[in-house]
Enzyme design. Structure first.
Site, short mmCIF file in Angstrom:
data_model
loop_
_atom_site.label_atom_id
_atom_site.label_comp_id
_atom_site.label_asym_id
_atom_site.label_seq_id
_atom_site.Cartn_x
_atom_site.Cartn_y
_atom_site.Cartn_z
N TYR A 243 48.35 -0.50 -11.08
CA TYR A 243 48.70 -0.46 -12.50
C TYR A 243 50.09 -1.07 -12.72
O TYR A 243 50.24 -2.01 -13.49
CB TYR A 243 48.66 0.99 -12.97
CG TYR A 243 48.90 1.17 -14.45
CD1 TYR A 243 47.95 0.77 -15.38
CD2 TYR A 243 50.08 1.75 -14.91
CE1 TYR A 243 48.16 0.95 -16.74
CE2 TYR A 243 50.29 1.94 -16.27
CZ TYR A 243 49.34 1.53 -17.19
OH TYR A 243 49.55 1.72 -18.53
N GLN B 14 60.08 17.70 -13.91
CA GLN B 14 60.09 16.26 -14.23
C GLN B 14 60.03 16.10 -15.76
O GLN B 14 59.45 16.95 -16.44
CB GLN B 14 58.93 15.52 -13.54
CG GLN B 14 57.54 15.84 -14.00
CD GLN B 14 56.93 17.05 -13.30
OE1 GLN B 14 57.60 18.02 -13.00
NE2 GLN B 14 55.62 17.01 -13.09
N THR B 15 60.65 15.04 -16.26
CA THR B 15 60.70 14.87 -17.72
C THR B 15 59.86 13.67 -18.17
O THR B 15 59.64 12.73 -17.42
CB THR B 15 62.14 14.65 -18.22
OG1 THR B 15 62.61 13.39 -17.73
CG2 THR B 15 63.06 15.76 -17.78
N ASP C 60 55.24 10.33 -8.32
CA ASP C 60 55.35 10.80 -9.70
C ASP C 60 56.80 10.66 -10.16
O ASP C 60 57.70 11.28 -9.60
CB ASP C 60 54.93 12.28 -9.74
CG ASP C 60 54.60 12.75 -11.14
OD1 ASP C 60 53.42 12.67 -11.50
OD2 ASP C 60 55.51 13.20 -11.84
#
Ligand code: NAD
Ligand code: UDP
Ligand code: UDP
Length: 316
Positions: free
Chosen positions: A147, A211-212, A275
């Site tokens: 991707y 995580q943001t 991630d």
């Protein structure tokens, strides 16, 4: 003789594409909505089928396309990790061959063309928030690479077609966007949490939820697309389009539980590979060049999305 602007939207039966088709029709354009229904559905555009200015076309962008239009929005590409990792080779082909074909089409027609790029071109960023000048930190051989690298290559193709053929191009780097008609099973965080909360199931928070992400409501994003397409020819982007409000995933989970009135608990799960830890757009450029910034705050957008999924689950 064509008086109306003729617009092609690839990936038009998907989440973002269906909202874009709707807005273009409202502006009086003639719209060709092209899709291979990999993740999109006819249902997403069923309400547009009676409009005489709307045409739905089954086609895969990895194959050449001969139609006559004035503008092209190239959105075709699975967007969620579950979908784009299902057939990674097809994902890269969609981004790369799809871009070549749509750019070839734009070149023949001298049409203006916009690419739906992504914040994923920044990978797991070491600069925060990310300005367009940041080149990214992308793993070229990981699970997300089909991707990320596919989208990066598509951007390269857009800029080379501009340099070599003087094409009128626009590149939007889209950050996480949510709203009605998101795919219910695509594993993205907003749809997952809302569906889990509405069903009273535990909300699956990956890692510690620290995580943001920054979440943009779909109507705001579509407005940015339209403004970008209307910018003068010397403005190409890439331009970040997203909402700079930054939330941890745990904060999002708590908001969803609150707005659904759910009794769901939180279930902590392992963090997926690669991630990104933080993501927030720097939208200085979009503000300056598009006169745009998001108007829909997360609580308001979440409530509209919850209403949609609530109705969707009742029908299903
Ligand atoms: P989506 O999966 O709902 O839409 C993508 C559409 O493209 C689907 O209708 C799918 O069937 C179609 N498609 C896939 N491969 C195709 C092919 N080979 N030929 C023709 N059609 C094909 O996802 P979305 O969220 O609406 O994303 C639209 C675009 O925006 C994508 O290019 C995505 O990469 C980009 N984007 C979205 C987000 C987001 O948060 N929603 C973020 C960054 C970038
Ligand atoms: N193409 C298309 N529609 C068109 C014109 C071109 O789908 O109206 C495709 C065609 O498959 C071509 C690609 O776009 O291979 C790239 O076109 P370009 O003119 O850049 O290159 P070439 O034709 O030389 O391969
Ligand atoms: N995420 C999560 N639970 C879920 C789905 C996603 O905690 O059920 C996390 C995921 O690990 C990521 C963030 O939410 O950190 C956003 O994930 P999504 O797939 O929506 O988008 P992307 O990673 O492409 O930004």
């Amino acid at each position: 003789m064509h008086l109306k602007k003729r617009v092609l939207v690839t990936g038009g039966a998907g989440f973002l594409g269906s909202h874009l088709c709707e807005r273009l029709l409202a502006q009086g354009c003639d719209v060709i909505c092209l899709d291979n229904y990999f993740t999109g559905s006819k249902q997403n555009v069923a309400h547009l089928l009676d409009n005489p200015n709307f045409e739905l076309m089954r086609h895969d962008v990895t194959f050449p396309l001969y139609v006559e239009v004035d503008e092209i929005y190239n959105l075709a590409c699975p967007a969620s990790p579950i979908h784009y990792q299902h057939d990674p080779v097809a994902t890269t082909k969609t981004s790369v061959h799809g871009a070549i074909n749509m750019l070839g089409l734009a070149k023949r027609l001298r049409a203006k063309i916009m690419q739906a790029s992504t914040s994923e071109v920044y990978g797991d960023p070491s600069v925060h928030p990310q300005p367009e000048s940041y080149w990214g930190n992308v793993n070229p051989i990981g699970f997300r690479s089909c991707y990320d690298e596919g989208k990066r290559c598509a951007e390269t193709l857009f800029f080379d077609y501009r340099r070599q053929h003087n094409l009128r191009i626009k590149v939007a780097r889209i950050f996480n966007t949510y709203g009605p008609r998101m795919h219910p099973n695509d594993g993205r965080v907003v749809s997952n949490f809302i569906i889990q909360a509405l069903r009273g199931e535990p909300l699956t928070v990956y890692g510690q939820g620290q995580q943001t992400r920054s979440f943009c409501y779909v109507d705001d994003l579509v407005e940015a697309f339209l403004r970008l397409m209307d910018t003068p020819d010397d403005f190409t982007g890439p331009v970040n389009t997203g909402n700079p409000g930054e939330f941890t995933i745990l904060e999002l989970a708590k908001l969803v539980i609150e707005y659904t009135g759910s009794k769901s608990i939180i279930d902590y799960r392992p963090l997926p590979q690669d991630d990104p830890k933080q993501r927030r757009p720097d939208i200085t450029l979009a503000k300056a060049k598009l006169g745009w910034e998001p108007k829909v705050a997360l609580p308001e957008g979440l409530k509209k999305t919850i209403e949609y999924f609530d109705a969707f689950l009742r029908q299903a």
